[in-house]
Write an enzyme that holds these catalytic residues in place. Sequence first.
Site, PDB file in Angstrom:
ATOM      1  N   TYR A 102      44.200  35.860  26.097  1.00 35.99           N
ATOM      2  CA  TYR A 102      43.296  36.701  26.879  1.00 35.99           C
ATOM      3  C   TYR A 102      42.388  35.853  27.778  1.00 35.99           C
ATOM      4  CZ  TYR A 102      39.254  39.178  28.337  1.00 35.99           C
ATOM      5  OH  TYR A 102      38.260  39.668  29.137  1.00 35.99           O
TER       6      TYR A 102
ATOM      7  N   GLU B 201      31.366  37.447  22.393  1.00 36.73           N
ATOM      8  CA  GLU B 201      31.618  38.864  22.683  1.00 36.73           C
ATOM      9  C   GLU B 201      32.816  39.392  21.907  1.00 36.73           C
ATOM     10  OE1 GLU B 201      32.273  39.439  26.865  1.00 36.73           O
ATOM     11  OE2 GLU B 201      33.313  41.326  26.513  1.00 36.73           O
TER      12      GLU B 201
ATOM     13  N   ARG C 195      26.969  46.168  25.554  1.00 37.83           N
ATOM     14  CA  ARG C 195      27.733  46.037  26.798  1.00 37.83           C
ATOM     15  C   ARG C 195      28.198  47.365  27.395  1.00 37.83           C
ATOM     16  NH1 ARG C 195      29.679  42.147  29.049  1.00 37.83           N
ATOM     17  NH2 ARG C 195      31.920  42.617  29.106  1.00 37.83           N
TER      18      ARG C 195
ATOM     19  N   ARG D 248      31.073  32.428  31.563  1.00 39.38           N
ATOM     20  CA  ARG D 248      31.955  32.727  30.438  1.00 39.38           C
ATOM     21  C   ARG D 248      33.142  31.779  30.526  1.00 39.38           C
ATOM     22  NH1 ARG D 248      35.796  38.067  29.518  1.00 39.38           N
ATOM     23  NH2 ARG D 248      37.348  36.735  30.469  1.00 39.38           N
TER      24      ARG D 248
ATOM     25  N   HIS E  22      29.135  45.380  30.942  1.00 36.62           N
ATOM     26  CA  HIS E  22      30.501  45.057  31.347  1.00 36.62           C
ATOM     27  C   HIS E  22      30.569  45.086  32.876  1.00 36.62           C
ATOM     28  CE1 HIS E  22      34.993  46.485  30.900  1.00 36.62           C
ATOM     29  NE2 HIS E  22      34.912  45.180  31.124  1.00 36.62           N
TER      30      HIS E  22
ATOM     31  N   ASP F  14      37.695  45.821  37.124  1.00 38.68           N
ATOM     32  CA  ASP F  14      38.170  47.206  37.043  1.00 38.68           C
ATOM     33  C   ASP F  14      37.008  48.208  37.072  1.00 38.68           C
ATOM     34  OD1 ASP F  14      38.401  45.652  34.396  1.00 38.68           O
ATOM     35  OD2 ASP F  14      38.156  47.685  33.646  1.00 38.68           O
TER      36      ASP F  14
ATOM     37  N   HIS G 156      33.241  34.199  35.462  1.00 41.05           N
ATOM     38  CA  HIS G 156      34.377  33.954  34.561  1.00 41.05           C
ATOM     39  C   HIS G 156      35.079  32.653  34.916  1.00 41.05           C
ATOM     40  CE1 HIS G 156      35.605  38.232  33.120  1.00 41.05           C
ATOM     41  NE2 HIS G 156      34.304  38.111  33.148  1.00 41.05           N
TER      42      HIS G 156
ATOM     43  N   GLU H  45      27.533  41.016  33.720  1.00 39.18           N
ATOM     44  CA  GLU H  45      28.813  40.361  34.013  1.00 39.18           C
ATOM     45  C   GLU H  45      29.145  40.562  35.494  1.00 39.18           C
ATOM     46  OE1 GLU H  45      32.085  42.000  31.802  1.00 39.18           O
ATOM     47  OE2 GLU H  45      33.443  40.385  32.383  1.00 39.18           O
TER      48      GLU H  45
ATOM     49  N   ASP I  74      34.457  35.365  25.151  1.00 35.62           N
ATOM     50  CA  ASP I  74      34.940  36.699  24.770  1.00 35.62           C
ATOM     51  C   ASP I  74      36.150  36.545  23.851  1.00 35.62           C
ATOM     52  OD1 ASP I  74      35.743  39.321  24.625  1.00 35.62           O
ATOM     53  OD2 ASP I  74      35.795  39.674  26.795  1.00 35.62           O
TER      54      ASP I  74
ATOM     55  N   GLU J  32      31.886  47.123  25.335  1.00 34.44           N
ATOM     56  CA  GLU J  32      32.482  47.522  26.616  1.00 34.44           C
ATOM     57  C   GLU J  32      33.457  48.688  26.443  1.00 34.44           C
ATOM     58  OE1 GLU J  32      34.295  43.750  27.799  1.00 34.44           O
ATOM     59  OE2 GLU J  32      36.269  44.590  27.380  1.00 34.44           O
TER      60      GLU J  32
ATOM     61  N   HIS K 179      37.598  39.092  22.520  1.00 31.50           N
ATOM     62  CA  HIS K 179      38.404  40.264  22.893  1.00 31.50           C
ATOM     63  C   HIS K 179      39.082  40.937  21.692  1.00 31.50           C
ATOM     64  CE1 HIS K 179      40.545  42.626  26.053  1.00 31.50           C
ATOM     65  NE2 HIS K 179      39.428  42.361  26.690  1.00 31.50           N
TER      66      HIS K 179
ATOM     67  N   TRP L 255      44.600  43.994  21.461  1.00 33.23           N
ATOM     68  CA  TRP L 255      44.631  43.190  22.690  1.00 33.23           C
ATOM     69  C   TRP L 255      43.228  42.843  23.149  1.00 33.23           C
ATOM     70  CZ3 TRP L 255      42.838  44.078  27.734  1.00 33.23           C
ATOM     71  CH2 TRP L 255      43.119  43.006  28.621  1.00 33.23           C
TER      72      TRP L 255
HETATM   73  O1  KDG Z   1      39.918  46.846  31.479  1.00 35.78           O
HETATM   74  C1  KDG Z   1      39.765  45.837  30.536  1.00 35.78           C
HETATM   75  C2  KDG Z   1      38.918  44.708  31.081  1.00 35.78           C
HETATM   76  O2  KDG Z   1      37.794  45.184  31.733  1.00 35.78           O
HETATM   77  C3  KDG Z   1      38.493  43.781  29.990  1.00 35.78           C
HETATM   78  O3  KDG Z   1      39.622  43.204  29.411  1.00 35.78           O
HETATM   79  C4  KDG Z   1      37.587  42.701  30.530  1.00 35.78           C
HETATM   80  O4  KDG Z   1      36.901  42.089  28.319  1.00 35.78           O
HETATM   81  C5  KDG Z   1      36.675  42.119  29.510  1.00 35.78           C
HETATM   82  C6  KDG Z   1      35.410  41.565  29.984  1.00 35.78           C
HETATM   83  O5  KDG Z   1      34.632  41.154  29.150  1.00 35.78           O
HETATM   84  O6  KDG Z   1      35.202  41.560  31.194  1.00 35.78           O
HETATM   85 MG    MG Z   2      35.089  41.723  27.211  1.00 33.86          MG
END
Ligand code: KDG
Ligand code: MG
Length: 416
Positions: A173, A250, A297, A161, A326, A330, A136, A353, A224, A276, A226, A416
């Site tokens: 984002y 993405e 994903r 990315r 994904h 987290d 990232h 990723e 992404d 994801e 998002h 979001w």
């Molecule tokens: O918990 C949400 C994140 O994992 C997310 O926002 C990350 O979009 C994401 C990504 O592509 O890693």
């Molecule tokens: Mg994503």
Amino acid sequence: MVNISSEPQGSSREREIVAARVIVTSPGRNFVTLRIETRSGVWGLGDATLNGRELAVAAYLEQHVIANLIGRDAGRIEDTWQFLYRGAYWRRGPVTMTAIAAVDVALWDILGKMAGLPLYRLLGGRSRERVLVYGHASGRDIEGASAEVGRFIAEGYRAVRAQCGVPGLAKPYGVSRMKNAYEPAESELPLETVWSTPGYLEIVPRLFERLRADHGREVELLHDAHHRLTPIEAARLARDLEPYRLFWLEDATPAENPDGFELIRRHSVTPLAVGEVFNSIFDCRALLERQLIDYIRTTIVHGGGITHVRRIADLAALHRARTGFHGATDLSPVTLGAALHFDTWVPNFGIQEYMRHSDETDAVFPHDYTFRDGCLHCGESPGHGVGLDEQLAARFPYKPRQLPIARLPDGTMWDW
Ligand code: KDG
Ligand code: MG
């Protein structure tokens, strides 16, 4: 008579589940882990982390699942999956499927340890020598983002990315503050961010024009969106990005309605990745069957574990789509470890990723996977190769954290 205790995976008595418990820890961010133990003393770990909703999964496991596991044969992975999915009557959904995934991955880990085999060998063996990953990179502006992409390339990454700031938007984002990795769940109650599409649609093609000019055409570039765009906006972005040959765009638009992707496809050949936030094969089905996406994903922790995600991968293969799991921070090292074994085996692998975990997280979850030359390599230890230092984990108590939300400038709630 057959001596069943000489089976490499132990006798059914040795495989009996005698204990299971949930460990919640926050070494830099929250993680929920399920530990299942058999009569033989062999144990396995599964990740149960659902960002911002961690305790819902912990309670689901503690209050509704663990009692059902005691006394079961840990080797009956498929039957346990069906029991938890069909048997609960209430199917699917992120909390349920994350809880099922935790049980499933812990059982595969136990099976590997009892058989003395790394997980990828249980799945069918190696299909490749290494797992291509993307990192990232982000910057407050195009200049900064390009410098970050350069830093990733210098570290050996072959795929990056890229996200950059949007003039007039305080927190778009994916753009990290300072040099830290991007961690969105940073406040106890959701942080309110403002979103506006026109500036974003202007700057993203300029970002990728610059990245190609600065870094050439060899590096794979990803982006992404998002879920922020409407289908027609996403179609325009996908078309504007075509000259820069992205590996994928993405989450171009929310995927509840597959027709949105039909519209993007009609206008562009930029490859699309989605999934994801999906948690079952039924979320993926129409998009795959109608050839509307190129990469799926949906990953092990949120998609019901290895047992279910391999069905998704097989469905994707029928339609020439590939996996692109994904792998944000987290998803715990337990998920990353399991994913790397899956990636090493799955025939239709695309990319993985990889957002590095913090040093504290890595210390709590010792693992045998390694990064080399822009790729991750799963280890050879039995199971998925990720452990948990419970004493250290206890030093990092849970911290309530939620993901941000986005509103349009007039206050309208947005994706979001
Ligand atoms: O918990 C949400 C994140 O994992 C997310 O926002 C990350 O979009 C994401 C990504 O592509 O890693
Ligand atoms: Mg994503």
